[in-house]
Write a protein that holds these residues in place. Structure first.
Motif, PDB file in Angstrom:
ATOM      1  N   TRP A 194     -16.387  -4.985  -6.977  1.00  0.00           N
ATOM      2  CA  TRP A 194     -15.401  -3.992  -6.528  1.00  0.00           C
ATOM      3  C   TRP A 194     -14.019  -4.622  -6.382  1.00  0.00           C
ATOM      4  CZ3 TRP A 194     -15.166   0.950  -6.798  1.00  0.00           C
ATOM      5  CH2 TRP A 194     -16.310   1.739  -6.728  1.00  0.00           C
ATOM      6  N   ARG A 195     -13.987  -5.847  -5.828  1.00  0.00           N
ATOM      7  CA  ARG A 195     -12.692  -6.517  -5.657  1.00  0.00           C
ATOM      8  C   ARG A 195     -12.006  -6.705  -7.008  1.00  0.00           C
ATOM      9  NH1 ARG A 195     -10.211 -11.548  -5.666  1.00  0.00           N
ATOM     10  NH2 ARG A 195     -12.011 -12.522  -6.695  1.00  0.00           N
ATOM     11  N   ARG A 196     -12.754  -7.168  -7.985  1.00  0.00           N
ATOM     12  CA  ARG A 196     -12.174  -7.388  -9.310  1.00  0.00           C
ATOM     13  C   ARG A 196     -11.774  -6.070  -9.981  1.00  0.00           C
ATOM     14  NH1 ARG A 196     -14.703 -12.652 -12.219  1.00  0.00           N
ATOM     15  NH2 ARG A 196     -15.010 -13.939 -10.365  1.00  0.00           N
ATOM     16  N   LYS A 197     -12.617  -5.064  -9.790  1.00  0.00           N
ATOM     17  CA  LYS A 197     -12.305  -3.757 -10.388  1.00  0.00           C
ATOM     18  C   LYS A 197     -10.997  -3.204  -9.828  1.00  0.00           C
ATOM     19  CE  LYS A 197     -14.138   0.955 -10.847  1.00  0.00           C
ATOM     20  NZ  LYS A 197     -15.284   1.856 -10.586  1.00  0.00           N
ATOM     21  N   GLU A 198     -10.820  -3.286  -8.508  1.00  0.00           N
ATOM     22  CA  GLU A 198      -9.589  -2.782  -7.894  1.00  0.00           C
ATOM     23  C   GLU A 198      -8.367  -3.558  -8.375  1.00  0.00           C
ATOM     24  OE1 GLU A 198     -10.457  -3.013  -3.769  1.00  0.00           O
ATOM     25  OE2 GLU A 198     -11.819  -1.285  -3.782  1.00  0.00           O
ATOM     26  N   LEU A 199      -8.507  -4.893  -8.495  1.00  0.00           N
ATOM     27  CA  LEU A 199      -7.395  -5.693  -9.007  1.00  0.00           C
ATOM     28  C   LEU A 199      -7.098  -5.368 -10.471  1.00  0.00           C
ATOM     29  CD1 LEU A 199      -8.244  -9.165  -7.404  1.00  0.00           C
ATOM     30  CD2 LEU A 199      -6.326  -7.665  -6.822  1.00  0.00           C
ATOM     31  N   LEU A 200      -8.161  -5.108 -11.226  1.00  0.00           N
ATOM     32  CA  LEU A 200      -7.996  -4.749 -12.638  1.00  0.00           C
ATOM     33  C   LEU A 200      -7.253  -3.418 -12.770  1.00  0.00           C
ATOM     34  CD1 LEU A 200      -8.616  -5.277 -15.607  1.00  0.00           C
ATOM     35  CD2 LEU A 200     -10.872  -4.253 -15.244  1.00  0.00           C
ATOM     36  N   PHE A 201      -7.646  -2.439 -11.961  1.00  0.00           N
ATOM     37  CA  PHE A 201      -6.983  -1.130 -12.012  1.00  0.00           C
ATOM     38  C   PHE A 201      -5.531  -1.243 -11.565  1.00  0.00           C
ATOM     39  CE2 PHE A 201     -11.007   1.690 -11.590  1.00  0.00           C
ATOM     40  CZ  PHE A 201     -11.465   1.184 -12.796  1.00  0.00           C
ATOM     41  N   GLN A 202      -5.292  -2.069 -10.543  1.00  0.00           N
ATOM     42  CA  GLN A 202      -3.918  -2.263 -10.079  1.00  0.00           C
ATOM     43  C   GLN A 202      -3.085  -2.949 -11.158  1.00  0.00           C
ATOM     44  OE1 GLN A 202      -2.614  -1.045  -7.380  1.00  0.00           O
ATOM     45  NE2 GLN A 202      -0.592  -1.933  -7.729  1.00  0.00           N
ATOM     46  N   HIS A 203      -3.709  -3.848 -11.897  1.00  0.00           N
ATOM     47  CA  HIS A 203      -3.023  -4.538 -12.996  1.00  0.00           C
ATOM     48  C   HIS A 203      -2.570  -3.531 -14.053  1.00  0.00           C
ATOM     49  CE1 HIS A 203      -2.794  -7.065 -16.690  1.00  0.00           C
ATOM     50  NE2 HIS A 203      -2.288  -7.963 -15.846  1.00  0.00           N
ATOM     51  N   LYS A 204      -3.460  -2.617 -14.414  1.00  0.00           N
ATOM     52  CA  LYS A 204      -3.090  -1.604 -15.407  1.00  0.00           C
ATOM     53  C   LYS A 204      -2.004  -0.680 -14.861  1.00  0.00           C
ATOM     54  CE  LYS A 204      -4.816   1.982 -18.488  1.00  0.00           C
ATOM     55  NZ  LYS A 204      -5.967   2.749 -19.006  1.00  0.00           N
ATOM     56  N   LYS A 205      -2.109  -0.321 -13.581  1.00  0.00           N
ATOM     57  CA  LYS A 205      -1.108   0.562 -12.984  1.00  0.00           C
ATOM     58  C   LYS A 205       0.263  -0.108 -12.979  1.00  0.00           C
ATOM     59  CE  LYS A 205      -0.266   3.407  -8.886  1.00  0.00           C
ATOM     60  NZ  LYS A 205      -0.801   3.837  -7.571  1.00  0.00           N
ATOM     61  N   GLU A 206       0.318  -1.378 -12.619  1.00  0.00           N
ATOM     62  CA  GLU A 206       1.588  -2.100 -12.611  1.00  0.00           C
ATOM     63  C   GLU A 206       2.151  -2.207 -14.026  1.00  0.00           C
ATOM     64  OE1 GLU A 206       3.420  -3.100 -10.223  1.00  0.00           O
ATOM     65  OE2 GLU A 206       2.101  -2.697  -8.527  1.00  0.00           O
ATOM     66  N   TYR A 207       1.268  -2.363 -14.996  1.00  0.00           N
ATOM     67  CA  TYR A 207       1.699  -2.416 -16.398  1.00  0.00           C
ATOM     68  C   TYR A 207       2.405  -1.110 -16.778  1.00  0.00           C
ATOM     69  CZ  TYR A 207       1.434  -3.493 -21.401  1.00  0.00           C
ATOM     70  OH  TYR A 207       1.740  -3.770 -22.702  1.00  0.00           O
ATOM     71  N   ALA A 208       1.760   0.033 -16.436  1.00  0.00           N
ATOM     72  CA  ALA A 208       2.363   1.331 -16.741  1.00  0.00           C
ATOM     73  C   ALA A 208       3.642   1.545 -15.937  1.00  0.00           C
ATOM     74  CB  ALA A 208       1.357   2.442 -16.445  1.00  0.00           C
ATOM     75  N   LEU A 209       3.633   1.116 -14.675  1.00  0.00           N
ATOM     76  CA  LEU A 209       4.802   1.296 -13.812  1.00  0.00           C
ATOM     77  C   LEU A 209       6.011   0.546 -14.358  1.00  0.00           C
ATOM     78  CD1 LEU A 209       6.098   2.333 -11.232  1.00  0.00           C
ATOM     79  CD2 LEU A 209       5.143   0.365 -10.021  1.00  0.00           C
ATOM     80  N   THR A 210       5.781  -0.646 -14.908  1.00  0.00           N
ATOM     81  CA  THR A 210       6.882  -1.413 -15.488  1.00  0.00           C
ATOM     82  C   THR A 210       7.529  -0.645 -16.637  1.00  0.00           C
ATOM     83  OG1 THR A 210       5.857  -3.509 -14.883  1.00  0.00           O
ATOM     84  CG2 THR A 210       7.477  -3.575 -16.637  1.00  0.00           C
ATOM     85  N   LYS A 211       6.687  -0.022 -17.453  1.00  0.00           N
ATOM     86  CA  LYS A 211       7.218   0.788 -18.555  1.00  0.00           C
ATOM     87  C   LYS A 211       7.984   1.991 -18.013  1.00  0.00           C
ATOM     88  CE  LYS A 211       5.895   3.251 -22.759  1.00  0.00           C
ATOM     89  NZ  LYS A 211       4.797   3.588 -23.702  1.00  0.00           N
ATOM     90  N   VAL A 212       7.445   2.636 -16.989  1.00  0.00           N
ATOM     91  CA  VAL A 212       8.110   3.803 -16.402  1.00  0.00           C
ATOM     92  C   VAL A 212       9.487   3.434 -15.860  1.00  0.00           C
ATOM     93  CG1 VAL A 212       8.036   5.400 -14.443  1.00  0.00           C
ATOM     94  CG2 VAL A 212       6.012   5.077 -15.851  1.00  0.00           C
ATOM     95  N   ARG A 213       9.561   2.318 -15.145  1.00  0.00           N
ATOM     96  CA  ARG A 213      10.848   1.925 -14.559  1.00  0.00           C
ATOM     97  C   ARG A 213      11.890   1.655 -15.638  1.00  0.00           C
ATOM     98  NH1 ARG A 213      11.220   0.468  -9.157  1.00  0.00           N
ATOM     99  NH2 ARG A 213       9.316   0.807  -7.980  1.00  0.00           N
ATOM    100  N   THR A 214      11.444   1.106 -16.750  1.00  0.00           N
ATOM    101  CA  THR A 214      12.386   0.891 -17.860  1.00  0.00           C
ATOM    102  C   THR A 214      12.923   2.217 -18.377  1.00  0.00           C
ATOM    103  OG1 THR A 214      11.236  -1.138 -18.503  1.00  0.00           O
ATOM    104  CG2 THR A 214      12.647  -0.107 -20.153  1.00  0.00           C
TER     105      THR A 214
END
Length: 547
Positions: free
Chosen positions: A307-327
């Motif tokens: 679960w810990r890894r899954k949550e970090l993995l999902f957060q990683h993808k979210k941050e990836y998308a967020l970086t694109k959004v901010r641009t």
């Protein structure tokens, strides 16, 4: 109730005062006066006739009697969400009638509007006409109304029911006649609204498209040039953030259960070999018994790590998308800065608002690569144990990632509306009101289709306890309420739009008691179908429907 020392008249008056004091206390603590009946009996209902002070004191009492109610089914509970409110008027058939309904709808009925169902004229006697209005989710739930056609989601501006009778006989509108309705003020007039008519079935009302467009009282044909304070937008911090790295040690091996050994059959062995087989059996049995003790803790630790890894993995993808959004947001705000002196600010905000509703689009994020990097060879066990249903961040609208931008746009929108009013371009009383003309009675609806591409749709599944359950999916950014299909112990919401913020309200009944489950989420962020029910009543359901 009273001491024996005073006169009957005095004790009766004292009894009344005591009972009224209790009533006032209950009212001050939220009990409606109409729900309280007061009776006072003086010396006619004593507990003790003794003259002893200790016993006489027990006569000085106020008894509170309450009545409990057990609902027979969920539908009975739901039907009590709102009081039965109908606007009823008596009109003369030969006169034009102008009416205002209790929730603010203005109605214009022309002269000689009605006829009998077979087309024959009505008499000169008065006509009784009834209306029901449904603008809030509680109204819709109470009336079993939803915002959908047979297979498409709608966004509503309001629903109204019209019924006309003369001497108890139903009427219809004459050919060529129509009733004009001006709906109450809306927060925002939206383009593409149409007139829909309702067809009732055992589950509620399904809307059918008429193709007739709905107009509004707002005229922007000569729009003014408006400038307001854009600092809530332009001062936003939209710089990209560093995406956290995914560096994990090898995922621990899944703790498989040790199988219970079978006692060896003596007939298959020589005496010497049977002794060895028996020793192996007892050793395996010992490992099995030891595993029964140790495995729960090992499995818990393994699952927690997954679960810990899954949550970090999902957060990683979210941050990836967020970086694109901010641009993308930074590019859009730069255009606002360049155009703020030559383009009316209401148009600038409209462009940004449209941008907010768009999805992030295809992000160059390799889900499978990062899953294997995170879990290695344990992917199969992770999928079976906790699931790997990835959030669809690439299909989320921009406002999901950037709430500050959404709030800043709304701030500027309020400034624009106030400025338009100051400049005399809007009548405050008539601001944002839909104007509907209907040639049919019954349920009518001011609606527009929720247009969405197929790749931005998904299905939602939830477990149903019984066929009597009610499930409501309420949208937060648009006025939409949809119902599910029920299929083999599950409820299914088909083709719902990814990225929309919603609230799921579920109601069930057990032994006459209502239970309520609430869940606020964004479609596509999580596919978990778990619902937690707890005891609830009418007021809890009403509050759940307030969005």
């Amino acid at each position: 109730m009273l001491a024996l020392d005073g006169s009957d008249a005095y004790n009766m008056e004292l009894s009344q005062r005591r009972a009224e004091e209790v009533k006032q206390y209950l009212m001050q603590n939220g009990v409606d006066a109409s729900d309280i009946d007061v009776a006072f009996r003086g010396e006619s209902d004593l507990v003790h006739l003794s003259s002893e002070d200790a016993l006489k004191g027990k006569n000085r009492r106020v008894s509170i009697v309450t009545t409990g109610y057990a609902y027979s089914n969920v539908q009975e509970l739901v039907s009590l969400v709102e009081p039965d409110e109908e606007d009823e008027f008596v009109i003369e058939p030969q006169r034009e009638s102008k009416l205002t309904l209790s929730k603010g709808t203005d109605v214009l009925i022309p002269t000689d509007a009605f006829c009998m169902l077979d087309g024959t004229p009505v008499s000169n006697e008065n006509i009784r006409i009834q209306f029901k209005e449904a603008f809030e989710y509680s109204d819709m739930v109470d009336q079993h109304l939803y915002t959908q056609t047979e297979n498409q989601i709608l966004e509503t501006g309001g629903m109204i029911y019209i019924e006309a009778t003369q001497n108890g006989k139903p009427l219809r509108l004459q050919d060529g006649k129509q009733i004009d309705l001006t709906f109450p003020s809306q927060e925002e007039v939206k383009e593409g609204m149409q007139l829909f008519t309702g067809v009732e079935d055992e589950n509620g009302v399904i809307w059918e498209e008429t193709g007739e467009e709905i107009t509004s009282t707002t005229d922007n044909s000569q729009a003014p040039f408006i400038q307001v304070d854009l600092s809530p937008l332009l001062n936003l911090d939209v710089k990209g953030r560093v995406i956290p790295s995914l560096d994990f040690a090898t995922m621990p091996t899944y703790p498989k259960a040790v199988r219970k050994p079978n006692l060896p059959y003596k007939g298959n062995y020589t005496e010497e070999k049977y002794t060895l087989a028996l020793e192996k059996y007892h050793a395996a049995l010992k490992r099995y018994e030891q595993d029964k003790i140790e495995r729960p803790a090992k499995l818990k630790a393994w699952t927690e790590e997954a679960w810990r890894r899954k949550e970090l993995l999902f957060q990683h993808k979210k941050e990836y998308a967020l970086t694109k959004v901010r641009t993308l947001v930074e590019q859009s705000l730069n255009r606002v800065r360049m155009d703020q002196d030559r383009v009316s600010h209401d148009r600038l905000i409209g462009i940004l608002f449209s941008f907010l509703s768009k999805s992030v689009g295809k992000a160059e994020y390799d889900d499978w690569f990062h899953i294997r990097k995170t879990f290695g060879k344990e992917v199969v066990h992770v999928r079976k144990t906790i699931g790997l249903d990835f959030p669809m961040y690439e299909k989320m609208p921009t406002h999901y990632f950037f709430r500050e931008l959404d709030n800043a746009i709304k701030d500027v929108q309020r400034q624009v509306s106030a400025r338009r009013y100051e400049m005399g371009y809007l009548n405050k009383e008539d601001m944002a009101r839909y104007v509907v003309a209907t040639s049919k009675l019954g349920w009518i609806n001011c609606d527009r289709f929720y247009e969405i591409s197929e790749d931005l749709k998904m299905d939602l599944h939830f477990a149903s306890i019984s066929d009597d359950d009610e499930f409501y999916l309420i949208f937060k950014r648009m006025k939409s309420l949809i119902r599910p299909r029920k299929l083999k112990g599950k409820v299914l919401f088909n083709d719902v739009p990814i990225g929309e913020e919603v609230r799921l309200v579920a109601v069930n009944m057990k032994d006459g008691d209502a239970n309520l489950a609430l869940r606020d989420f964004t479609i596509g962020e999580s596919n978990s179908s778990k619902l937690n029910f707890s005891a609830a009543g009418i007021e809890d359901l009403k509050k759940a429907l307030e969005i």
